[in-house]
Design a protein around this motif. Structure first.
Motif, short mmCIF file in Angstrom:
data_model
loop_
_atom_site.label_atom_id
_atom_site.label_comp_id
_atom_site.label_asym_id
_atom_site.label_seq_id
_atom_site.Cartn_x
_atom_site.Cartn_y
_atom_site.Cartn_z
N LEU A 66 0.85 -1.19 0.00
CA LEU A 66 0.00 0.00 0.00
C LEU A 66 0.89 1.25 0.00
CD1 LEU A 66 -2.78 -0.94 2.60
CD2 LEU A 66 -2.86 -1.10 0.10
N PRO A 67 0.60 2.23 -0.83
CA PRO A 67 1.50 3.38 -1.00
C PRO A 67 1.76 4.18 0.27
CG PRO A 67 -0.10 3.28 -2.80
CD PRO A 67 -0.53 2.26 -1.79
N GLN A 68 0.78 4.36 1.15
CA GLN A 68 0.94 5.23 2.31
C GLN A 68 1.07 4.48 3.63
OE1 GLN A 68 1.22 8.65 2.21
NE2 GLN A 68 1.21 8.50 -0.02
N ALA A 69 1.22 3.17 3.57
CA ALA A 69 1.11 2.36 4.78
C ALA A 69 2.43 2.10 5.50
CB ALA A 69 0.43 1.02 4.47
N GLY A 70 3.56 2.38 4.86
CA GLY A 70 4.84 2.09 5.49
C GLY A 70 5.18 0.62 5.36
N ARG A 71 5.22 -0.07 6.49
CA ARG A 71 5.53 -1.50 6.49
C ARG A 71 4.26 -2.32 6.66
NH1 ARG A 71 9.01 1.46 8.69
NH2 ARG A 71 11.11 1.49 7.79
N GLY A 72 4.37 -3.60 6.28
CA GLY A 72 3.23 -4.49 6.42
C GLY A 72 3.68 -5.87 6.86
N ALA A 73 2.70 -6.76 7.03
CA ALA A 73 2.96 -8.15 7.43
C ALA A 73 2.75 -9.05 6.22
CB ALA A 73 2.03 -8.55 8.57
N PHE A 74 3.66 -10.01 6.04
CA PHE A 74 3.60 -10.90 4.88
C PHE A 74 3.65 -12.35 5.32
CE2 PHE A 74 5.04 -6.87 3.37
CZ PHE A 74 4.51 -6.72 2.10
N ALA A 75 2.90 -13.19 4.61
CA ALA A 75 2.85 -14.61 4.96
C ALA A 75 4.18 -15.29 4.67
CB ALA A 75 1.74 -15.30 4.18
N THR A 76 4.66 -16.08 5.61
CA THR A 76 5.91 -16.80 5.43
C THR A 76 5.71 -18.16 4.76
OG1 THR A 76 5.75 -17.75 7.64
CG2 THR A 76 6.97 -15.67 7.42
N ARG A 77 4.46 -18.57 4.61
CA ARG A 77 4.16 -19.86 3.97
C ARG A 77 2.71 -19.81 3.50
NH1 ARG A 77 4.73 -20.55 9.28
NH2 ARG A 77 6.74 -21.56 9.01
N ASN A 78 2.25 -20.79 2.77
CA ASN A 78 0.85 -20.87 2.39
C ASN A 78 0.00 -21.12 3.64
OD1 ASN A 78 1.49 -20.60 -0.35
ND2 ASN A 78 1.73 -22.81 -0.63
N LEU A 79 -1.04 -20.32 3.78
CA LEU A 79 -1.89 -20.40 4.97
C LEU A 79 -3.32 -20.72 4.53
CD1 LEU A 79 -0.56 -17.19 6.75
CD2 LEU A 79 0.06 -19.55 7.28
N PRO A 80 -3.82 -21.92 4.83
CA PRO A 80 -5.19 -22.27 4.44
C PRO A 80 -6.22 -21.44 5.18
CG PRO A 80 -3.87 -24.22 4.99
CD PRO A 80 -3.10 -23.04 5.45
N ALA A 81 -7.38 -21.30 4.60
CA ALA A 81 -8.48 -20.61 5.26
C ALA A 81 -8.75 -21.26 6.62
CB ALA A 81 -9.73 -20.66 4.39
N GLY A 82 -8.98 -20.44 7.62
CA GLY A 82 -9.23 -20.94 8.97
C GLY A 82 -8.00 -21.06 9.83
N SER A 83 -6.81 -20.88 9.24
CA SER A 83 -5.57 -20.94 10.03
C SER A 83 -5.53 -19.80 11.03
CB SER A 83 -4.35 -20.83 9.12
OG SER A 83 -4.33 -21.79 8.12
N VAL A 84 -4.96 -20.06 12.19
CA VAL A 84 -4.67 -19.00 13.14
C VAL A 84 -3.34 -18.38 12.70
CG1 VAL A 84 -4.19 -18.38 15.53
CG2 VAL A 84 -5.93 -20.09 15.01
N VAL A 85 -3.42 -17.24 12.09
CA VAL A 85 -2.26 -16.57 11.51
C VAL A 85 -1.40 -15.92 12.58
CG1 VAL A 85 -1.58 -14.66 10.00
CG2 VAL A 85 -3.41 -16.22 9.31
N GLY A 86 -2.02 -15.44 13.63
CA GLY A 86 -1.29 -14.79 14.71
C GLY A 86 -2.09 -14.77 15.98
N TYR A 87 -1.40 -14.51 17.05
CA TYR A 87 -2.03 -14.45 18.37
C TYR A 87 -1.44 -13.26 19.12
CZ TYR A 87 -2.98 -15.58 23.27
OH TYR A 87 -3.36 -15.53 24.58
N ALA A 88 -2.27 -12.52 19.85
CA ALA A 88 -1.76 -11.35 20.55
C ALA A 88 -2.52 -11.13 21.85
CB ALA A 88 -1.88 -10.10 19.68
N PRO A 89 -1.84 -11.15 22.99
CA PRO A 89 -2.43 -10.63 24.22
C PRO A 89 -2.72 -9.14 24.05
CG PRO A 89 -0.47 -11.93 24.69
CD PRO A 89 -0.49 -11.70 23.21
N LEU A 90 -3.62 -8.61 24.86
CA LEU A 90 -4.10 -7.24 24.70
C LEU A 90 -3.88 -6.43 25.99
CD1 LEU A 90 -7.48 -8.21 23.01
CD2 LEU A 90 -5.49 -7.24 21.83
N ILE A 91 -3.24 -5.29 25.86
CA ILE A 91 -3.11 -4.36 26.98
C ILE A 91 -4.38 -3.50 27.00
CG2 ILE A 91 -1.72 -2.54 28.02
CD1 ILE A 91 0.63 -3.56 26.32
N HIS A 92 -5.12 -3.56 28.10
CA HIS A 92 -6.44 -2.92 28.12
C HIS A 92 -6.44 -1.62 28.92
CE1 HIS A 92 -6.38 -5.43 31.83
NE2 HIS A 92 -7.02 -4.39 32.35
N ILE A 93 -7.28 -0.70 28.47
CA ILE A 93 -7.65 0.50 29.22
C ILE A 93 -9.17 0.53 29.23
CG2 ILE A 93 -7.54 3.02 29.35
CD1 ILE A 93 -4.93 2.95 27.87
#
Length: 720
Positions: free
Chosen positions: A362-389
């Motif tokens: 994307l022209p204005q987005a800076g950096r992005g995330a790219f798949a390191t392998r083929n990922l089938p539909a339904g795959s858990v691509v990432g996981y992230a705990p959340l800092i809450h307010i």
């Protein structure tokens, strides 16, 4: 979806069975240069102008760091994140699935997000919200961030490094990694004179984690948080050397000796000894040495280890005052218990190395995330705990910029159009990396393997290929009952993480494809409005960050300053960019002639004063007063500078007391014989792109299908 053991990073899946997410970190060869391998910092330092002059071994260290990065590029790296071996009072821990050698790079180059809202040591008065952030930030010099005052090059900085920087635990003096250090400043080709995306993402990236010792496969990775941070947390294991020595003394000279002296007593059965050891480990009063006693190990095993250590000590004439090596039972068990079986790690994990960073399509987005392998539909691509307010996110994340005499140099214009006359406000940059909802005060900031690089792509356009969802099980960092609590509960719960997102593939994703997530229609409309209304700030075309002006940096391979600085007269026809300022250490003495001369600095502090170069003079040597007139002979260039003095005198060394009669804060004096390495070229405070008044700020929006009803406490009064 599960994958084989070539994954490297995982997170705890359930609290009951201690499942883990797994993953690995891959970096393609082409990404090495893009992520500034040559700029890997040699060590965490506050002042870089003189960093290599006194230690020739630093050059070798730099070479070893680059070699370590090359090793990382050349082979698959495995990391896992599961419940830490440090015990019930900790959270997640990161493990390596392969052996690491000293100076190996452990992780992907990570993003470093500066936190202006959270100046180190300060909170919004009377507001508990935001204090949870204390557990997930580093002091800014760890990532080589800019400072927020020109005069003090270390004051008031904090940085958020999602991923390893947030998740790795600390064992203080037993650390085996240097966690997320250094960064590269790079705006991904965007410039404030033409790009509306300027300042909407962090320019700091390529923060690295490196091994400081050889690490066995399956071992937990430990950083050092400093001598004061960990000991201040109730119930956490305190592995300072002096505390471990007390633990060792208790084990070998108290508990073991007591058991040995009563070994013939009928009452001291194995069960009684086990009960005694259990009582000591679970001592009801806080006791730092007892926190290091071996956990989940029967007393019989500990007794055999102590016996072996005692025997070793007798044969090597080692006293109990020196038990930090092979004779240290406490340290031995900490190391052994920090290693998990690879089969167990492989069995209990989701993969979290599916993403790598790169320049976004994307022209204005800076950096992005790219798949390191083929990922089938339904795959858990990432996981992230959340800092809450919970309640006060807008108040916590809103920052106020003080008016500055230099605002006209950096485009800081207030609402009345006057330069630098009134403070202005904006939301902090981390808001762009956070989630919110139009009908709630809750704000959630994710941290995990590369998920913070995922850019927006709408579902209707077909660009979105992942979406977030709540895990369907209890995790060590996700408590489902929290989804039924109200925002008041979240605002008052500031001691732990209890919420997490899974990022799930909506369709098949091909290796190398950029990953997108729908940020929501509110975000998309806000961005479109921003683009339509955006105008560059005044004088934007002249801006050039010092990291992009190589001649201005003037560094050789050792980091020494070799650039010839321009005089005030030369600057009239060849000026520096308006965001650039030259500064000196406030160090000088009065000569017998009543002039001022540079005084060598013994303690290299962080304070600076403004200075301007008036003249360059050639001397035969720094110690020789003779001016070198013969250009054929080697000479030393020293500078004559105008130095601002006055209020800055409070920071001067004692030798300068004879100049105390020098004028007030706005007075300047002329100082002779200033070495080049004592004149620093900096970007002015608050001059970087992300401080501009016309930057885009808006959170990602939590989808309605994800948003808990209990959190719907009405539209906030202050909309984004």
């Amino acid at each position: 979806m599960r994958h084989s053991l070539d994954h490297s990073f995982g997170l705890q899946r359930t609290a009951s069975d201690r499942d883990a997410l797994e993953g690995k970190l891959e970096v393609e060869a082409a990404a090495a240069a893009a992520h500034g391998v040559s700029r890997i910092p040699v060590e965490k330092q506050h002042d870089k102008a003189c960093d290599d002059n006194s230690d020739p071994s630093l050059e070798m260290k730099k070479a070893r760091r680059i070699i370590g990065f090359a090793r990382f590029m050349a082979k698959t790296r495995q990391r896992y994140c599961v419940l830490s071996t440090l015990g019930k009072d900790t959270n997640l821990g990161i493990y390596t699935g392969k052996a690491l050698r000293t100076d190996d790079v452990v992780n992907f180059p990570e993003i470093a997000i500066p936190l202006l809202f959270r100046e180190w040591g300060e909170h919004v008065e009377g507001v508990a919200d935001g204090t949870l952030w204390d557990r997930y930030i580093w002091e800014g010099e760890v990532a080589d961030l800019e400072t927020y005052t020109d005069r003090n090059r270390i004051d008031n900085r904090a940085v958020f490094v999602p991923g390893v920087g947030c998740t790795v635990n600390s064992v203080l003096d037993m650390n085996n990694i240097e966690s997320t250090h250094g960064s590269t400043y790079d705006t991904a080709g965007l410039h404030r004179s033409r790009d509306p995306g300027t300042g909407a993402f962090s320019p700091y990236h390529s923060a690295l984690t490196t091994a400081v010792t050889d690490i066995a496969p399956g071992a937990e990775l430990f950083a050092s948080y400093g001598d004061y941070w960990v000991p201040s947390i109730p119930g956490v294991q305190v592995t300072l050397d002096e505390v471990l020595d007390v633990t060792e003394d208790f084990l070998q000279n108290d508990l073991y000796e007591f058991v040995q002296s009563h070994r013939d007593a009928d009452a001291l059965t194995p069960d009684v000894k086990e009960a005694l050891f259990a009582f000591v480990k679970d001592f009801p009063l806080p006791n730092q040495p007892f926190s290091n006693l071996p956990r989940n190990v029967p007393w019989a095993d500990v007794e055999r280890a102590i016996h072996k250590a005692v025997t070793h000590r007798k044969h090597t004439d080692t006293t109990t005052d020196n038990v930090s090596g092979e004779s240290s039972v406490a340290r031995q068990f900490i190391r052994e218990q920090s290693i998990r079986d690879l089969a167990w790690l492989d069995e209990h994990g989701y993969c979290q190395d599916h993403l790598r960073p790169g320049r976004s399509t994307l022209p204005q987005a800076g950096r992005g995330a790219f798949a390191t392998r083929n990922l089938p539909a339904g795959s858990v691509v990432g996981y992230a705990p959340l800092i809450h307010i919970g309640l006060h996110g807008r108040e916590v994340l809103r920052i106020t910029y003080p008016p500055s005499e230099h605002d006209h140099h950096v485009g800081n214009v207030d609402i009345d159009g006057e330069n630098g006359t009134t403070p202005r406000t904006n939301y902090d940059l981390v808001l762009n990396y956070s989630f919110a909802h139009r009908n709630s005060t809750v704000i959630l900031t994710p941290y995990g393997g590369m998920v913070n690089y995922i850019n927006h792509g709408s579902t209707t356009s077909g660009r979105a290929n992942v979406q977030v969802r709540w895990p369907d099980k209890s995790l060590i960092a996700h408590v489902p009952s929290w989804l039924e609590q109200d925002p008041i509960f979240l605002s008052e719960t500031v001691e732990k993480i209890g919420l997490s997102f899974e990022y799930v593939a909506l369709r098949d994703i091909s290796e190398g494809e950029e990953v997108f997530m729908d940020y929501g229609p509110e975000w998309e409309q806000a961005w479109q409005t921003h683009v339509e209304q955006w105008q560059p700030v005044p004088d934007a075309e002249r801006y050039q960050h010092t990291s992009e002006w190589k001649d201005l940096i003037g560094k050789d391979e050792r980091g020494d300053s070799n650039m010839v600085l321009r005089t005030m007269e030369e600057l009239e026809s060849n000026p520096y960019p308006p965001n650039v300022v030259t500064m000196c250490r406030d160090s000088y003495r009065v000569t017998q002639a009543g002039t001022f001369e540079w005084l060598p600095v013994l303690r290299q502090g962080h304070e600076r004063v403004y200075c301007n170069v008036l003249e360059r003079k050639q001397y035969k040597s720094e110690a020789d007063d003779s001016v070198a007139n013969d250009e054929s002979n080697p000479s030393v260039t020293l500078y004559v500078v105008a130095m601002q003095v006055g209020s800055a005198r409070d920071n001067r060394v004692e030798e300068r007391s004879d100049a105390d009669e020098v004028g007030d804060a706005d007075e300047w004096i002329v100082v002779e014989r200033v070495p080049r390495e004592e004149i620093f070229v900096y970007d002015r405070a608050f001059s970087a792109d992300w401080h501009l008044p016309n930057v885009f700020r808006h959170p990602m929006m939590i989808p309605d299908y994800v948003m808990p009803l209990a959190w719907m406490n009405g539209p906030p009064e202050d909309a984004f």
